[in-house]
Scaffold this motif. Structure first.
Motif, PDB file in Angstrom:
ATOM      1  N   ILE A 556     -24.960  -8.946 117.122  1.00 28.93           N
ATOM      2  CA  ILE A 556     -25.296 -10.069 117.741  1.00 28.93           C
ATOM      3  C   ILE A 556     -25.014 -10.519 119.205  1.00 28.93           C
ATOM      4  N   GLY A 558     -22.054  -9.667 120.625  1.00 34.77           N
ATOM      5  CA  GLY A 558     -20.680  -9.863 120.983  1.00 34.77           C
ATOM      6  C   GLY A 558     -19.955  -8.405 121.252  1.00 34.77           C
ATOM      7  N   ALA A 580     -15.925  -9.138 118.127  1.00 40.42           N
ATOM      8  CA  ALA A 580     -16.745 -10.440 118.930  1.00 40.42           C
ATOM      9  C   ALA A 580     -15.995 -11.596 119.157  1.00 40.42           C
ATOM     10  N   THR A 582     -15.408 -14.947 120.610  1.00 40.27           N
ATOM     11  CA  THR A 582     -16.514 -15.655 121.205  1.00 40.27           C
ATOM     12  C   THR A 582     -16.740 -15.743 122.684  1.00 40.27           C
ATOM     13  N   ALA A 585     -18.596 -13.445 124.573  1.00 39.50           N
ATOM     14  CA  ALA A 585     -20.138 -13.433 124.556  1.00 39.50           C
ATOM     15  C   ALA A 585     -20.441 -14.570 125.593  1.00 39.50           C
ATOM     16  N   ALA A 611     -27.718 -12.723 122.337  1.00 44.11           N
ATOM     17  CA  ALA A 611     -26.217 -13.312 122.252  1.00 44.11           C
ATOM     18  C   ALA A 611     -26.559 -14.712 122.076  1.00 44.11           C
ATOM     19  N   ASN A 614     -27.850 -15.584 118.356  1.00 42.74           N
ATOM     20  CA  ASN A 614     -27.131 -15.102 117.459  1.00 42.74           C
ATOM     21  C   ASN A 614     -25.684 -15.534 117.688  1.00 42.74           C
ATOM     22  N   GLN A 615     -24.876 -14.785 118.416  1.00 41.40           N
ATOM     23  CA  GLN A 615     -23.549 -15.109 118.145  1.00 41.40           C
ATOM     24  C   GLN A 615     -23.086 -16.381 118.762  1.00 41.40           C
ATOM     25  N   SER A 619     -21.478 -19.213 116.211  1.00 42.60           N
ATOM     26  CA  SER A 619     -20.248 -19.546 116.495  1.00 42.60           C
ATOM     27  C   SER A 619     -19.818 -21.070 116.215  1.00 42.60           C
ATOM     28  N   ILE A 635     -15.403 -13.504 115.325  1.00 46.62           N
ATOM     29  CA  ILE A 635     -16.407 -13.322 114.390  1.00 46.62           C
ATOM     30  C   ILE A 635     -16.110 -11.840 113.715  1.00 46.62           C
ATOM     31  N   ARG A 643     -16.369 -17.142 108.332  1.00 47.16           N
ATOM     32  CA  ARG A 643     -16.255 -17.585 109.573  1.00 47.16           C
ATOM     33  C   ARG A 643     -15.081 -18.781 109.429  1.00 47.16           C
ATOM     34  N   SER A 843     -27.259 -17.043 113.023  1.00 49.23           N
ATOM     35  CA  SER A 843     -27.163 -18.540 113.769  1.00 49.23           C
ATOM     36  C   SER A 843     -26.580 -19.812 112.837  1.00 49.23           C
TER      37      SER A 843
END
Length: 933
Positions: A556, A558, A580, A582, A585, A611, A614-615, A619, A635, A643, A843
């Motif tokens: 992802i 991260g 990961a 947040t 990222a 990134a 996705n992350q 998030s 994550i 999550r 996402s």
């Protein structure tokens, strides 16, 4: 002979000598930079957020959720901790809690950081929308912070609130204020009454209503709450073990006035609460006479340094040299002492009627004027601005080991405040914001420039306590505005030489380091290179990026597990519920972007897309909340992870960066070449670019990533090269047309495809970017894989807590695309099912249990959905027969595929890895099967 200058101080001296402040002052008094804010060494430059308008799409939808939070949140709650620290009225605002209050993790030792994040979010929100509400909130915050800094620079002054009989003196929790009485206030008497009206606002144990003593051996105190939560009076000359005490029977109510009185005479002590005797001790031999003259005579502060300061208000405090009768104490419930038969205390009497200043008059006739003080000493040094005292900064200078309950990254917090102020100034042109930012850096320079190099190196190397975030980047940005030599010199005082030198030499020392403590260091180094030209900084940043991507990167985008890095290449071995972080990222995106300004390597924007799509998007939960940003901290990538969008106790670093991320989605969609000859289209995102210097508007229309391509329309006329990013995963079919005509050239995955022409209004560019379903394997365990469709990481939604086994070759297409093995979900773009499990984009900010990684399982050789009946053999390294067959994709046709199958089978048979009969079955199956393109 003077000692030689260290290398660092030589740098400082050079900076101070070489850089002359270039400041002029506009009529508004705002410092105006005589230098450009964008470094001349940037070969590519960004557009301002206001130049790129987000159009309807996934980014605009996610941003709208955060804008709702920004509009709805009361910024006075953020300002509460600043105002309290300065002893100012908080207007009843309730601190956010979590990391932004006194009751959260480590007693809020990071408080103030979130205010900086919020200022940045508001500034970006205004730039992206132009809504006045965001400017109004920024100005409220800047005005308040200006008042806070001024208050911190002076001795504390009385804060009035309604009293029991008139006005009262209030100590806001977090102000660290108390009342200091002169020595001799107890008068050495052998009989005494102490009386006070108090309104406690917090229920912390061992807060003192008064404490008179020399130390923790000799004292007399009245605590609002003891360990059992009830009032306690004690007197001793031999420490806690020798206390003679009186304990109440019930807790004092919060936010209500209570009267407490203690009498001692003839060996009897009595404690009264609201006129009722609640405790009596007939063996109380100690009196003030036994204590003598005491050094510390305090209202609200304890002689035990670890005890909290009393939070609440005082109305009257009186001391008599006799024991009042029960009847006299009853009178005090309804009248001031001055109006009762008791009269004012003859040893001390304070009515707290003062409305200005920082002293309280004594009406006893003894002239014992009391003074309002802070536990951490006198006024702060010029420029200081924080939501806690200077003590954390002071402690760090001698600290050798981490303890975030004492010192939790004070320079990290300073960075967030500084960054927020700079962004506020950029958004609103408020001179006060720049003045606050400049003053804060002046204060930091005044401290840090006096420290030896060895002390600085030790400080910055301490986990957590020495973390300073992206402060160097922010300081260099400030220097671009002020031109002050001290600001550039300050930025270099944060050099962590061991790390910089290792990375500059491309020596990987990241194993065991705290990831987010170190990533933003390198954005600062890039900016130091911009300001100084020292190649060591830029080289270190580039090499560092390569140590993280891909060797320490999850699919992802991260990085980190439980906030720390492990050895490069260990991915499967680090997957946990705390992977990961947040913030990591967020900061890797900033670093990737900044490196691209110097070197237009597509790998930086490939990472950015990964990134971001996705992350970062994943998030943020897909709902709005006025009170919470609803952003993840970690994550977890373990099977079945759900999550957490309200992490820890709230107001974490990741919630702060999450707010920022969600209001700047457009910051890297387009870049321009420094000389204006090219426009880079880095991300395929619905948006409108206004390129004022060219007189051109570019409108990008797409539903990407639900759509496999984009359309760009030009308005205006100008000559420039349009550089379209070809994602590294776009292995086939990337095509570009202009006004319906194909553009010649061969797009190369992981590059930019250039279209150069003089553009005219109405020109339309169509970009086709076919997706393929593909897997990415964990570097240390190839059987553990994650699934991608174009830029989109697809995760399985399943509550199982073990890795799910999936096979993907059974219906692979001739192109090598694995998508035909999955079944699309009607009406839900980018949703598929496989073996009864739904796959969806990472996402999507849901609370579904997800599997980002799965266990690849291809137990039998299946081709074109036809089962050969043959077990899928594997080599010692885990590579299977099917892996080797499909590694040659794409195939020009079925014949090419069958030929590949026959060749691989023959090789495996010859190696003794496959029986000839089984090999023949596999070849026969390939010949019988039909394959999608």
């Amino acid at each position: 002979m003077a000692p030689p200058l260290s290398r660092r101080h030589l740098f400082q001296a050079a900076a101070l000598a070489a850089v002359t402040p270039a400041i002029s002052y506009a009529a508004t008094g705002r410092a105006v930079a005589a230098v450009s804010e964008e470094p001349s060494v940037w070969t590519v430059r960004p557009f301002a957020l206001e130049d790129v308008k987000l159009e309807q799409g996934v980014f605009a939808d996610k941003r709208q959720l955060m804008l709702d939070h920004a509009r709805g949140y009361d910024v006075n709650r953020l300002l509460q901790v600043f105002r309290a620290n300065a002893g100012l009225a908080t207007g009843g605002a309730v601190a956010p809690g979590g990391w932004e209050g006194l009751d959260g993790e480590a007693n809020g030792n990071l408080r103030g950081h979130y205010t900086g994040h919020f200022l940045t979010m508001l500034s970006q929100a205004y730039a992206g929308t132009g809504e006045q509400v965001f400017v109004d909130k920024i100005r409220t915050m800047v005005e308040a912070l200006t008042e806070v800094r001024e208050a911190l620079r002076r001795d504390p002054v009385v804060l009035n609130s309604p009293g029991k009989f008139g006005t009262s003196a209030e100590n806001v929790r977090g102000s660290y204020q108390y009342v200091d009485l002169p020595a001799g206030v107890l008068g050495g008497t052998s009989a005494i009454t102490l009386s006070a009206w108090v309104r406690p606002t917090h229920d912390a144990n061992w807060t003192r209503i008064f404490d008179f003593g020399d130390n923790t051996t000799r004292y007399l105190y009245l605590a609002a709450r003891n360990a059992n939560g009830v009032p306690r009076f004690a007197i001793t000359t031999s420490g806690p073990g020798g206390e003679q005490g009186l304990d109440g029977t019930a807790a004092l109510p919060l936010n209500q006035w209570s009267h407490l009185a203690v009498t001692i005479a003839g060996g009897t002590g009595t404690l009264y609460v609201n006129g009722t005797a609640v405790a009596r001790n007939t063996s109380m031999s100690l009196t003030p006479a036994a204590l003598g003259t005491l050094a510390n005579n305090w209202l609200g502060r304890s002689n035990y340094s670890g005890d909290p300061v009393f939070a609440g208000a005082y109305d009257e405090f009186d001391v008599w040299s006799r024991a009042l009768t029960a009847g006299e104490i009853t009178q005090l419930q309804t009248a001031r002492a001055a109006d009762a038969s008791t009269g004012r205390g003859d040893l001390a009497s304070y009515a707290f009627d003062e409305t200005t200043g920082g002293t309280f008059a004594d009406a006893s006739g003894r002239g014992l004027t009391a003074t309002l003080r802070r536990t951490w000493g006198g006024p702060s040094h010029p420029g200081f601005l924080a939501a806690y005292p200077e003590t954390q900064f002071i402690d760090l200078e001698s600290r050798t080991s981490p303890d975030y309950t004492k010192v939790w990254a004070p320079y990290y917090t300073a960075h967030k405040i500084l960054r927020g102020l700079l962004d506020a100034h950029s958004a609103t042109d408020d001179a006060r914001a720049l003045d606050l930012a400049s003053g804060l850096c002046d204060w930091m320079y005044s401290r840090l420039s006096k420290l030896p190099d060895a002390t600085l190196q030790r400080m910055w190397g301490i986990f957590s306590s020495g973390e300073f975030g992206g402060i160097v980047e922010a300081i260099v940005d400030l220097h671009a505005l002020t031109g002050k030599a001290e600001h550039l010199a300050l930025a270099r005082l944060f050099d962590l030489d061991k790390l910089i030198d290792a990375c500059a030499a491309n020596t990987d020392i990241l194993d065991g380091l705290h990831a987010n403590q170190h990533i933003p260091i390198f954005t600062g180094l890039v900016r130091l290179y911009d300001a100084t030209g020292e190649e060591r900084y830029l080289t270190a940043a580039k090499n560092f990026w390569g140590m993280v991507v891909p060797g320490r990167m999850y699919g992802i985008g991260g990085t980190s597990t439980a906030e720390f890095w492990k050895a490069s290449g260990v991915i499967a071995g680090t997957i946990s519920t705390t992977t990961a972080e947040t913030c990591c990222a967020y900061n890797l995106l900033k670093l990737s972007r900044m490196l691209f300004f110097h070197e237009q390597s597509p790998k930086y924007m490939d990472y950015y897309e990964r990134a971001l799509y996705n992350q970062v998007l994943g998030s943020k939960q897909d709902r709005s909340d006025a009170e919470k940003p609803l952003v993840t901290y970690f994550i977890g990538l373990t099977p079945g992870h759900v999550r957490d969008y309200t992490p820890k106790q709230g107001t974490t670093c990741c919630e702060g960066t999450g707010m920022e991320s969600a209001t700047k989605y457009q910051d890297s969609v387009y870049f321009k070449k420094a000389d204006g000859t090219a426009l880079y289209v880095n991300l395929y995102s619905p948006s409108t670019l206004t390129w004022a210097e060219k007189g051109v508007t570019v409108t990008q229309t797409t539903a990407y990533p639900a759509e496999q391509g984009t359309t760009l329309r030009i308005q205006g006329s100008a000559a420039f090269a349009l550089r379209l990013r070809v994602p590294s995963w776009a292995s086939a079919g990337f095509r570009v047309t202009v006004n319906g005509r194909a553009v010649s050239g061969t797009p190369t995955p992981g590059s930019y495809f250039t279209v150069s022409r003089t553009w005219r209004s109405g020109d339309t560019v169509r970009v086709a970017i076919p997706f393929r379903l593909r897997v990415e394997k964990a570097l240390d365990d190839p059987s553990l894989q994650t699934l991608f469709y174009g830029p989109v990481n697809l995760v399985a939604r399943n509550p199982a807590t073990e890795y799910l086994p999936f096979g993907l070759y059974r219906n692979a297409g001739l192109s090598g695309d694995l998508l035909p093995t999955l079944t699309p979900v009607a009406g839900k773009p980018l949703h598929y099912t496989l073996d009864g499990t739904e796959f969806a984009p990472f996402s999507e900010g849901t609370e579904d249990p997800t599997h980002a990684y799965f266990r690849r399982s291809e137990p039998r050789v299946v081709l074109g959905t036809v089962d050969s009946g043959v077990a899928n053999p594997a080599k010692a390294d885990g590579t299977t027969l099917l892996d080797e067959i499909w590694a040659a994709a794409p195939f020009a046709g079925k014949g090419a595929l069958v030929s590949r199958v026959r060749s691989v089978v023959d090789t495996w048979v010859s190696a003794g890895l496959l029986a000839r009969a089984d090999g023949d079955k596999v070849v026969s199956t390939a010949g019988k099967a039909s394959f999608a393109a």
